[in-house]
Write a protein that holds these residues in place. Structure first.
Motif, PDB file in Angstrom:
ATOM      1  N   MET A   1       0.845  -1.181   0.000  1.00 25.11           N
ATOM      2  CA  MET A   1       0.000   0.000   0.000  1.00 25.11           C
ATOM      3  C   MET A   1       0.888   1.242   0.000  1.00 25.11           C
ATOM      4  SD  MET A   1      -1.332  -0.188   3.938  1.00 25.11           S
ATOM      5  CE  MET A   1      -1.716  -1.933   3.716  1.00 25.11           C
ATOM      6  N   ALA A   2       0.357   2.332  -0.445  1.00 31.31           N
ATOM      7  CA  ALA A   2       1.164   3.533  -0.564  1.00 31.31           C
ATOM      8  C   ALA A   2       1.485   4.106   0.804  1.00 31.31           C
ATOM      9  CB  ALA A   2       0.418   4.594  -1.376  1.00 31.31           C
ATOM     10  N   PRO A   3       2.747   4.556   0.984  1.00 29.11           N
ATOM     11  CA  PRO A   3       3.118   5.117   2.272  1.00 29.11           C
ATOM     12  C   PRO A   3       2.392   6.416   2.546  1.00 29.11           C
ATOM     13  CG  PRO A   3       4.856   5.466   0.658  1.00 29.11           C
ATOM     14  CD  PRO A   3       3.846   4.574   0.013  1.00 29.11           C
ATOM     15  N   ARG A   4       1.966   6.640   3.786  1.00 25.56           N
ATOM     16  CA  ARG A   4       1.307   7.888   4.160  1.00 25.56           C
ATOM     17  C   ARG A   4       2.359   8.944   4.486  1.00 25.56           C
ATOM     18  NH1 ARG A   4      -4.063   6.995   4.959  1.00 25.56           N
ATOM     19  NH2 ARG A   4      -4.727   4.834   5.331  1.00 25.56           N
ATOM     20  N   THR A   5       1.907  10.172   4.527  1.00 23.13           N
ATOM     21  CA  THR A   5       2.817  11.270   4.800  1.00 23.13           C
ATOM     22  C   THR A   5       3.411  11.151   6.192  1.00 23.13           C
ATOM     23  OG1 THR A   5       1.508  12.708   3.372  1.00 23.13           O
ATOM     24  CG2 THR A   5       3.007  13.776   4.926  1.00 23.13           C
ATOM     25  N   ILE A  92     -11.755  -1.770  -8.196  1.00 22.78           N
ATOM     26  CA  ILE A  92     -11.522  -1.091  -6.915  1.00 22.78           C
ATOM     27  C   ILE A  92     -11.342   0.409  -7.086  1.00 22.78           C
ATOM     28  CG2 ILE A  92      -9.986  -0.897  -4.929  1.00 22.78           C
ATOM     29  CD1 ILE A  92     -11.651  -3.435  -4.937  1.00 22.78           C
ATOM     30  N   GLU A  93     -10.521   0.802  -8.058  1.00 25.38           N
ATOM     31  CA  GLU A  93     -10.171   2.220  -8.167  1.00 25.38           C
ATOM     32  C   GLU A  93     -11.358   3.074  -8.617  1.00 25.38           C
ATOM     33  OE1 GLU A  93      -6.367   4.778  -9.857  1.00 25.38           O
ATOM     34  OE2 GLU A  93      -6.203   2.612  -9.524  1.00 25.38           O
ATOM     35  N   THR A  94     -12.222   2.522  -9.457  1.00 23.27           N
ATOM     36  CA  THR A  94     -13.399   3.299  -9.851  1.00 23.27           C
ATOM     37  C   THR A  94     -14.356   3.463  -8.669  1.00 23.27           C
ATOM     38  OG1 THR A  94     -14.451   1.283 -10.733  1.00 23.27           O
ATOM     39  CG2 THR A  94     -13.274   2.700 -12.299  1.00 23.27           C
ATOM     40  N   ILE A 143      -3.007   9.062  -5.950  1.00 21.67           N
ATOM     41  CA  ILE A 143      -3.359   8.739  -4.569  1.00 21.67           C
ATOM     42  C   ILE A 143      -4.107   9.911  -3.924  1.00 21.67           C
ATOM     43  CG2 ILE A 143      -2.403   8.322  -2.268  1.00 21.67           C
ATOM     44  CD1 ILE A 143      -0.277   6.604  -3.583  1.00 21.67           C
ATOM     45  N   ALA A 144      -3.745  11.140  -4.294  1.00 24.28           N
ATOM     46  CA  ALA A 144      -4.460  12.304  -3.764  1.00 24.28           C
ATOM     47  C   ALA A 144      -5.939  12.245  -4.149  1.00 24.28           C
ATOM     48  CB  ALA A 144      -3.829  13.593  -4.285  1.00 24.28           C
ATOM     49  N   VAL A 145      -6.217  11.829  -5.371  1.00 25.26           N
ATOM     50  CA  VAL A 145      -7.613  11.680  -5.787  1.00 25.26           C
ATOM     51  C   VAL A 145      -8.314  10.633  -4.923  1.00 25.26           C
ATOM     52  CG1 VAL A 145      -9.157  11.000  -7.660  1.00 25.26           C
ATOM     53  CG2 VAL A 145      -7.141  12.401  -8.159  1.00 25.26           C
ATOM     54  N   LEU A 146      -7.660   9.503  -4.731  1.00 23.99           N
ATOM     55  CA  LEU A 146      -8.263   8.410  -3.967  1.00 23.99           C
ATOM     56  C   LEU A 146      -8.500   8.776  -2.512  1.00 23.99           C
ATOM     57  CD1 LEU A 146      -6.096   5.436  -5.330  1.00 23.99           C
ATOM     58  CD2 LEU A 146      -8.390   6.102  -6.069  1.00 23.99           C
ATOM     59  N   ASP A 152     -10.558   3.896   4.603  1.00 23.47           N
ATOM     60  CA  ASP A 152      -9.117   3.676   4.464  1.00 23.47           C
ATOM     61  C   ASP A 152      -8.780   2.292   3.918  1.00 23.47           C
ATOM     62  OD1 ASP A 152      -8.430   6.195   5.289  1.00 23.47           O
ATOM     63  OD2 ASP A 152      -8.049   5.633   7.375  1.00 23.47           O
ATOM     64  N   TYR A 153      -9.602   1.300   4.207  1.00 23.24           N
ATOM     65  CA  TYR A 153      -9.335  -0.041   3.681  1.00 23.24           C
ATOM     66  C   TYR A 153      -9.413  -0.049   2.152  1.00 23.24           C
ATOM     67  CZ  TYR A 153      -9.927  -1.728   8.484  1.00 23.24           C
ATOM     68  OH  TYR A 153      -9.781  -1.940   9.840  1.00 23.24           O
ATOM     69  N   LEU A 154     -10.421   0.618   1.623  1.00 24.93           N
ATOM     70  CA  LEU A 154     -10.541   0.697   0.172  1.00 24.93           C
ATOM     71  C   LEU A 154      -9.405   1.506  -0.437  1.00 24.93           C
ATOM     72  CD1 LEU A 154     -14.388   1.264  -0.297  1.00 24.93           C
ATOM     73  CD2 LEU A 154     -13.072  -0.759  -0.964  1.00 24.93           C
ATOM     74  N   VAL A 155      -9.068   2.606   0.201  1.00 24.93           N
ATOM     75  CA  VAL A 155      -7.995   3.454  -0.311  1.00 24.93           C
ATOM     76  C   VAL A 155      -6.670   2.700  -0.321  1.00 24.93           C
ATOM     77  CG1 VAL A 155      -6.637   5.536   0.079  1.00 24.93           C
ATOM     78  CG2 VAL A 155      -9.115   5.603   0.373  1.00 24.93           C
ATOM     79  N   ASP A 156      -6.372   1.999   0.764  1.00 22.06           N
ATOM     80  CA  ASP A 156      -5.116   1.259   0.846  1.00 22.06           C
ATOM     81  C   ASP A 156      -5.069   0.123  -0.168  1.00 22.06           C
ATOM     82  OD1 ASP A 156      -4.163   2.908   2.814  1.00 22.06           O
ATOM     83  OD2 ASP A 156      -4.648   1.564   4.470  1.00 22.06           O
ATOM     84  N   THR A 157      -6.196  -0.547  -0.392  1.00 22.95           N
ATOM     85  CA  THR A 157      -6.237  -1.608  -1.393  1.00 22.95           C
ATOM     86  C   THR A 157      -5.990  -1.039  -2.788  1.00 22.95           C
ATOM     87  OG1 THR A 157      -7.788  -2.928  -0.086  1.00 22.95           O
ATOM     88  CG2 THR A 157      -7.664  -3.411  -2.436  1.00 22.95           C
ATOM     89  N   ALA A 158      -6.651   0.061  -3.104  1.00 24.25           N
ATOM     90  CA  ALA A 158      -6.456   0.698  -4.409  1.00 24.25           C
ATOM     91  C   ALA A 158      -5.018   1.170  -4.575  1.00 24.25           C
ATOM     92  CB  ALA A 158      -7.424   1.871  -4.570  1.00 24.25           C
TER      93      ALA A 158
END
Length: 232
Positions: A1-5, A92-94, A143-146, A152-158
């Motif tokens: 998953m993408a690293p958070r700030t 997922i992303e849509t 990722i900013a769009v997402l 957060d579970y959906l965002v992290d999966t995407a």
């Protein structure tokens, strides 16, 4: 998953993870290649202890695999895998994009615009190759769009599926991508639809963007295999 700030100073593990991740995404560590402790220790001047912390994080991000007796490897790639990955990303992303457009606040809008601006600044550099700076800015924009989605579970999966897809950029010639599409306009249209709160349009553009990338990568790969005299 993408690293958070992060607000704290990056640890040694963070730095090494970033270095390995960059090498995977840019093809310096080839798909399917073994990630051995000795080789990586020498390559990054890092201890085995740090690598034991870093490599599982790379697996979590979807960029490596781990199997008993076989150790760690960069994820393998193939047309079939890319096809399955693309279908998963679209599903997922849509969904996440639609929720982001519906749920994102004004701060989210500002972040999307800022990340898009940063991406255009890198895109306009005039370099003939895809740069690491562009790869990073590209990921941060999407990722900013997402991040407008509150789940957060959906965002992290995407985000994880997006990370895996980036490995395929090193799989074929990047020139093929830029020659056959106006990717800057695609990003601009996605931004406009998102902050304009047009969820249907944002979803349509997102799916087209994902599938077009896959089609071009597969086409470029087939061209390379034919040129090399290998079956596709």
């Amino acid at each position: 998953m993408a690293p958070r700030t992060r607000t704290s100073t990056p640890t040694r593990s963070d730095v090494v993870l970033s270095q390995i991740r960059s090498d995977v995404l840019n093809g310096r560590l080839a798909p399917g290649s073994k990630l051995g402790f000795v080789d990586l220790g020498g390559r990054y001047a890092v201890s085995t202890g740090v690598l034991r912390e870093v490599l599982p994080r790379l697996v979590e991000q979807g960029l490596a695999t781990s199997e008993a007796q076989l150790g760690f490897r960069v994820i393998d790639v193939s047309v079939d895998r890319l096809s399955h990955l693309t279908d998963a990303r679209v599903a997922i992303e849509t969904l996440v994009t639609r929720r982001a457009v519906e749920q994102g606040d004004v701060s989210w809008e500002a972040e999307v615009v800022a990340r898009h601006h940063a991406l255009t600044r890198v895109t306009d550099s005039g370099s003939g190759d895809i740069q690491e700076e562009w790869l990073a800015a590209h990921e941060l924009f999407h990722i900013a769009v997402l991040r407008g989605c509150s789940n957060d579970y959906l965002v992290d999966t995407a985000s994880r599926l997006r990370s895996i897809s980036e490995v395929y950029r090193c799989w074929s010639r990047p020139e093929h991508d830029r020659t056959h599409r106006d990717i800057a306009q695609e990003h601009h249209d996605i931004m406009d639809a998102a902050i304009g709160r047009d969820a249907d349009r944002a979803v349509e553009l997102t799916e087209t963007h994902i599938r077009r990338t896959t089609e071009l990568l597969v086409a470029a790969r087939s061209d390379e295999e034919l040129a090399a005299g290998r079956p596709g």
